[in-house]
Scaffold this motif. Sequence first.
Motif, PDB file in Angstrom:
ATOM      1  N   ARG A  15     -25.662  34.741 -63.667  1.00 10.56           N
ATOM      2  CA  ARG A  15     -24.716  35.062 -64.746  1.00 10.56           C
ATOM      3  C   ARG A  15     -23.362  34.410 -64.488  1.00 10.56           C
ATOM      4  N   ILE A  16     -22.919  34.447 -63.238  1.00 14.03           N
ATOM      5  CA  ILE A  16     -21.649  33.804 -62.887  1.00 14.03           C
ATOM      6  C   ILE A  16     -21.751  32.303 -63.131  1.00 14.03           C
ATOM      7  N   ARG A  17     -22.822  31.699 -62.660  1.00 10.76           N
ATOM      8  CA  ARG A  17     -23.009  30.258 -62.823  1.00 10.76           C
ATOM      9  C   ARG A  17     -23.026  29.879 -64.312  1.00 10.76           C
ATOM     10  N   ALA A  18     -23.807  30.575 -65.098  1.00 12.93           N
ATOM     11  CA  ALA A  18     -23.934  30.259 -66.532  1.00 12.93           C
ATOM     12  C   ALA A  18     -22.607  30.445 -67.258  1.00 12.93           C
ATOM     13  N   THR A  19     -21.912  31.534 -66.963  1.00 12.57           N
ATOM     14  CA  THR A  19     -20.634  31.801 -67.622  1.00 12.57           C
ATOM     15  C   THR A  19     -19.591  30.775 -67.204  1.00 12.57           C
ATOM     16  N   ALA A  20     -19.543  30.451 -65.923  1.00  5.40           N
ATOM     17  CA  ALA A  20     -18.574  29.455 -65.448  1.00  5.40           C
ATOM     18  C   ALA A  20     -18.828  28.105 -66.103  1.00  5.40           C
ATOM     19  N   LEU A  21     -20.077  27.660 -66.159  1.00  7.98           N
ATOM     20  CA  LEU A  21     -20.386  26.378 -66.793  1.00  7.98           C
ATOM     21  C   LEU A  21     -19.988  26.386 -68.270  1.00  7.98           C
ATOM     22  N   ALA A  22     -20.268  27.477 -68.958  1.00  9.47           N
ATOM     23  CA  ALA A  22     -19.889  27.574 -70.371  1.00  9.47           C
ATOM     24  C   ALA A  22     -18.371  27.518 -70.527  1.00  9.47           C
ATOM     25  N   MET A  23     -17.650  28.187 -69.660  1.00  5.06           N
ATOM     26  CA  MET A  23     -16.195  28.175 -69.738  1.00  5.06           C
ATOM     27  C   MET A  23     -15.626  26.814 -69.343  1.00  5.06           C
ATOM     28  N   GLY A  28     -12.418  23.566 -70.318  1.00  9.56           N
ATOM     29  CA  GLY A  28     -12.093  22.578 -69.300  1.00  9.56           C
ATOM     30  C   GLY A  28     -12.197  23.139 -67.896  1.00  9.56           C
ATOM     31  N   TYR A  29     -12.699  22.306 -66.991  1.00  4.06           N
ATOM     32  CA  TYR A  29     -12.850  22.696 -65.589  1.00  4.06           C
ATOM     33  C   TYR A  29     -11.498  23.060 -64.985  1.00  4.06           C
ATOM     34  N   GLU A  30     -10.502  22.219 -65.222  1.00  6.08           N
ATOM     35  CA  GLU A  30      -9.187  22.429 -64.614  1.00  6.08           C
ATOM     36  C   GLU A  30      -8.482  23.673 -65.152  1.00  6.08           C
ATOM     37  N   ARG A  31      -8.794  24.061 -66.370  1.00  8.17           N
ATOM     38  CA  ARG A  31      -8.112  25.195 -66.998  1.00  8.17           C
ATOM     39  C   ARG A  31      -8.872  26.518 -66.867  1.00  8.17           C
ATOM     40  N   THR A  32      -9.932  26.522 -66.083  1.00  9.95           N
ATOM     41  CA  THR A  32     -10.731  27.737 -65.906  1.00  9.95           C
ATOM     42  C   THR A  32     -10.657  28.181 -64.449  1.00  9.95           C
ATOM     43  N   SER A  33     -10.398  29.452 -64.251  1.00 12.41           N
ATOM     44  CA  SER A  33     -10.376  29.999 -62.892  1.00 12.41           C
ATOM     45  C   SER A  33     -11.569  30.942 -62.711  1.00 12.41           C
ATOM     46  N   LEU A  34     -11.938  31.149 -61.467  1.00 19.88           N
ATOM     47  CA  LEU A  34     -13.012  32.105 -61.202  1.00 19.88           C
ATOM     48  C   LEU A  34     -12.576  33.528 -61.565  1.00 19.88           C
ATOM     49  N   ALA A  35     -11.281  33.787 -61.519  1.00 17.90           N
ATOM     50  CA  ALA A  35     -10.789  35.101 -61.948  1.00 17.90           C
ATOM     51  C   ALA A  35     -11.081  35.311 -63.439  1.00 17.90           C
ATOM     52  N   GLU A  36     -10.923  34.253 -64.236  1.00 21.55           N
ATOM     53  CA  GLU A  36     -11.242  34.356 -65.664  1.00 21.55           C
ATOM     54  C   GLU A  36     -12.742  34.564 -65.878  1.00 21.55           C
ATOM     55  N   VAL A  37     -13.539  33.939 -65.035  1.00 20.99           N
ATOM     56  CA  VAL A  37     -14.991  34.127 -65.121  1.00 20.99           C
ATOM     57  C   VAL A  37     -15.321  35.589 -64.841  1.00 20.99           C
ATOM     58  N   ALA A  38     -14.698  36.152 -63.812  1.00 19.26           N
ATOM     59  CA  ALA A  38     -14.920  37.570 -63.486  1.00 19.26           C
ATOM     60  C   ALA A  38     -14.519  38.456 -64.666  1.00 19.26           C
ATOM     61  N   ASP A  39     -13.352  38.168 -65.251  1.00 16.83           N
ATOM     62  CA  ASP A  39     -12.899  38.957 -66.399  1.00 16.83           C
ATOM     63  C   ASP A  39     -13.885  38.864 -67.559  1.00 16.83           C
ATOM     64  N   TYR A  49     -16.290  36.004 -55.919  1.00 19.36           N
ATOM     65  CA  TYR A  49     -16.033  35.256 -54.695  1.00 19.36           C
ATOM     66  C   TYR A  49     -17.079  35.521 -53.614  1.00 19.36           C
ATOM     67  N   HIS A  50     -17.800  36.605 -53.724  1.00 22.94           N
ATOM     68  CA  HIS A  50     -18.910  36.862 -52.804  1.00 22.94           C
ATOM     69  C   HIS A  50     -20.012  35.820 -53.007  1.00 22.94           C
ATOM     70  N   HIS A  51     -20.233  35.436 -54.252  1.00 23.83           N
ATOM     71  CA  HIS A  51     -21.291  34.477 -54.571  1.00 23.83           C
ATOM     72  C   HIS A  51     -20.807  33.033 -54.511  1.00 23.83           C
ATOM     73  N   PHE A  52     -19.582  32.786 -54.924  1.00 24.43           N
ATOM     74  CA  PHE A  52     -19.031  31.430 -54.982  1.00 24.43           C
ATOM     75  C   PHE A  52     -17.590  31.461 -54.498  1.00 24.43           C
ATOM     76  N   ARG A  53     -17.307  30.709 -53.458  1.00 25.88           N
ATOM     77  CA  ARG A  53     -15.956  30.695 -52.895  1.00 25.88           C
ATOM     78  C   ARG A  53     -14.973  29.876 -53.732  1.00 25.88           C
ATOM     79  N   SER A  54     -15.508  29.007 -54.590  1.00 30.47           N
ATOM     80  CA  SER A  54     -14.641  28.139 -55.389  1.00 30.47           C
ATOM     81  C   SER A  54     -15.384  27.671 -56.634  1.00 30.47           C
ATOM     82  N   LYS A  55     -14.629  27.063 -57.533  1.00 25.15           N
ATOM     83  CA  LYS A  55     -15.251  26.477 -58.721  1.00 25.15           C
ATOM     84  C   LYS A  55     -16.193  25.353 -58.305  1.00 25.15           C
ATOM     85  N   GLU A  56     -15.785  24.580 -57.318  1.00 28.63           N
ATOM     86  CA  GLU A  56     -16.647  23.492 -56.856  1.00 28.63           C
ATOM     87  C   GLU A  56     -17.964  24.034 -56.302  1.00 28.63           C
TER      88      GLU A  56
END
Length: 187
Positions: A15-23, A28-39, A49-56
């Motif tokens: 779910r994190i991966r799919a949502t992050a890719l969609a966002m 834009g990659y540069e304008r999306t944070s993992l905090a926004e993905v969590a929200d 952050y338990h699953h992914f330490r960074s956007k990369e």
Amino acid sequence: MTERVDGRRTDTRERIRATALAMFTAQGYERTSLAEVADRLAITRPAVYHHFRSKEAVLTSSYGRLLPELAELTQSLQPAPAPWPRRREALDRFAALIRGEHGALLVCARVNEHALAGLPAAAELLHHLDALTAALGPGADIDGRMLARLALSTLVMAETRGAQLGGTAEQRAAAALTLARDLLNRK
């Protein structure tokens, strides 16, 4: 990380991966944070952050699933230049990758090509796409490579430009595949 019996760990990661890719694709990659993905997912930031330490890390784990398929696809075209029936089959398989589970990643990579240029994971994806382009072309010359690049871009464009192109996703995919085949069968 191992999958729990009830599947929650894997489900949350996906779910994190799919949502992050969609966002990444939408804003834009540069304008999306993992905090926004969590929200967006209504989960805690530490859970992301338990699953992914960074956007990369999100991209790297996604690419790790796609790269072997691209390598296999490129290998199926050896020795190059492959005859048209093998190139057509490879093109069809690439189109299926876009329509399948890897579509969001390929579209995200295309939309964010400039922003991802410096990331090692993205460089590996581009290397695989370049190898596929070289093997897919009807010839090793610049014309053949350009036709192959246009064919692959056409398939991705059908996904990235849906609203502008009109029609249903199925209609766009079919039209793009027909055009891509025509491009590669010119020589």
